[in-house]
Design a protein around this motif. Structure first.
Motif, PDB file in Angstrom:
ATOM      1  N   PHE A  14      46.152  56.506  45.145  1.00 41.96           N
ATOM      2  CA  PHE A  14      45.127  55.776  44.185  1.00 41.96           C
ATOM      3  C   PHE A  14      44.022  55.412  44.732  1.00 41.96           C
ATOM      4  N   ARG A  15      43.493  56.559  45.371  1.00 44.36           N
ATOM      5  CA  ARG A  15      41.965  56.656  45.851  1.00 44.36           C
ATOM      6  C   ARG A  15      41.005  56.580  44.291  1.00 44.36           C
ATOM      7  N   PHE A  54      46.081  36.721  45.303  1.00 46.94           N
ATOM      8  CA  PHE A  54      46.964  37.170  46.549  1.00 46.94           C
ATOM      9  C   PHE A  54      48.482  37.627  46.031  1.00 46.94           C
ATOM     10  N   PHE A  55      49.005  37.409  44.788  1.00 50.25           N
ATOM     11  CA  PHE A  55      49.982  37.891  44.070  1.00 50.25           C
ATOM     12  C   PHE A  55      49.763  39.517  44.197  1.00 50.25           C
ATOM     13  N   MET A  56      48.570  39.995  43.761  1.00 49.98           N
ATOM     14  CA  MET A  56      48.409  41.347  43.761  1.00 49.98           C
ATOM     15  C   MET A  56      48.253  41.833  44.990  1.00 49.98           C
ATOM     16  N   LEU A  91      51.303  44.564  45.574  1.00 46.68           N
ATOM     17  CA  LEU A  91      50.668  46.254  45.243  1.00 46.68           C
ATOM     18  C   LEU A  91      49.531  46.453  45.932  1.00 46.68           C
ATOM     19  N   PHE A  92      48.458  45.848  46.062  1.00 46.85           N
ATOM     20  CA  PHE A  92      47.319  46.751  46.413  1.00 46.85           C
ATOM     21  C   PHE A  92      47.485  46.857  48.009  1.00 46.85           C
ATOM     22  N   ARG A  93      47.922  46.149  48.853  1.00 46.55           N
ATOM     23  CA  ARG A  93      48.048  46.304  50.349  1.00 46.55           C
ATOM     24  C   ARG A  93      49.178  47.285  50.568  1.00 46.55           C
ATOM     25  N   HIS A  94      49.746  48.045  49.729  1.00 49.43           N
ATOM     26  CA  HIS A  94      50.813  48.883  49.846  1.00 49.43           C
ATOM     27  C   HIS A  94      50.085  50.101  49.402  1.00 49.43           C
ATOM     28  N   ASN A  98      37.397  48.810  44.362  1.00 47.26           N
ATOM     29  CA  ASN A  98      37.746  49.431  43.217  1.00 47.26           C
ATOM     30  C   ASN A  98      38.494  48.059  42.466  1.00 47.26           C
ATOM     31  N   ILE A  99      38.902  47.237  43.154  1.00 48.54           N
ATOM     32  CA  ILE A  99      39.716  46.067  42.584  1.00 48.54           C
ATOM     33  C   ILE A  99      39.049  44.895  42.012  1.00 48.54           C
ATOM     34  N   HIS A 100      39.137  44.647  40.753  1.00 52.66           N
ATOM     35  CA  HIS A 100      38.445  43.436  40.181  1.00 52.66           C
ATOM     36  C   HIS A 100      39.498  42.432  39.459  1.00 52.66           C
ATOM     37  N   ILE A 101      39.310  41.311  40.050  1.00 55.34           N
ATOM     38  CA  ILE A 101      39.930  40.052  39.425  1.00 55.34           C
ATOM     39  C   ILE A 101      39.148  38.866  39.188  1.00 55.34           C
TER      40      ILE A 101
END
Ligand code: F6R
Length: 246
Positions: A63-64, A87-89, A93-96, A103-106
């Protein structure tokens, strides 16, 4: 025109959509392009996220080159609040994955200037080249993201007031209705409709009636999911219970 795809169970649906995402990432990264995903929270996408994590761990999917934009965030909740969507994401998902943090936008639930945060969010989507594939759930009010009724087809990322039905539905995660925020920041309907492909997922009988309305009622602000009928590449992934009223 909305396409429907019936799946025997959640797991099979998750596998099909995760495969589609992995294929998209592979095709685009071969020609040096990033893949822009729009993501949802809630209980519906959890099997999909578990499957994406499995593909990363066991099938070497990287997912790079992925850039993500989440649909929404509760107003007043920060990244360390266990019910915040950030926190949910991270947890689910993300920490795995090997996705770069940048690259992450919330949307920022603690933004001092929510209107600016929403405008910056829209600009970041444009700068990334637009969303290639958007994952959606659907709320019993007909919301997509947190676009509660009434939400216009030209609405953009903004601050919204949550419907009481939604607050009650989501109180199961908070344990207490009083703890559920009254406001949120959400991608707009127009923002969602600009995604090149949309995969909406709905499971269970509680979603059957709203799935029927979304697909069969004339598009209008009173059921925001009906705007999806105007998208050229939208698929509803359903189990038999969610498809029951069609
Ligand atoms: C979540 C979101 C919402 C949910 C919807 C369904 O980011 O934007 O539209 O997709 O409320 O929630 P669940 O999946 O918990 O039934």
């Amino acid at each position: 025109m909305i396409a429907t795809r019936l799946h025997p169970d959640k797991q099979t649906a998750a596998q099909a959509i995760a495969r589609e995402i992995a294929d998209l990432i592979e095709i685009r990264s071969k020609s040096g392009k990033s893949t822009v995903l729009g993501l949802a929270t809630g209980s519906t996408p959890l099997p999909l996220y578990a499957e994406l994590i499995r593909l990363h761990r066991e099938a070497g999917v990287s997912f790079r080159t992925v850039i993500t934009f989440n649909l929404d965030e509760y107003e007043g909740l920060g990244p360390t609040h266990p019910q915040s969507y950030r926190f949910f994401m991270e947890e689910n998902l993300f920490r795995h994955l090997d996705i770069p943090a940048a690259n992450i936008h919330i949307p920022d639930g603690l933004a001092n200037d929510p209107a600016k945060n929403c405008a910056d969010f829209e600009a970041a989507i444009r700068d990334a080249g637009g969303i290639d594939l958007q994952i959606l759930g659907i709320g019993r009010t007909g919301h997509i993201g947190f676009n509660e009724p009434p939400s216009a087809a030209d609405s953009r990322t903004r601050r919204v007031h949550l419907d009481e039905v939604t607050r009650r539905d989501n109180s199961v995660f908070f344990g207490d209705l009083d703890q559920v925020p009254h406001g949120a920041l959400t991608m707009g309907v127009a923002t969602i409709l600009e995604a090149r492909r949309i995969e909406l997922i709905a499971f269970g009988e509680a979603k059957a009636e709203i799935v029927r309305r979304a697909m069969q009622e004339a598009p209008s602000p009173s059921c925001p999911a009906t705007w999806l009928q105007q998208h050229p590449g939208c698929t509803f992934h359903l189990d038999a219970a969610a498809a029951k009223a069609l």
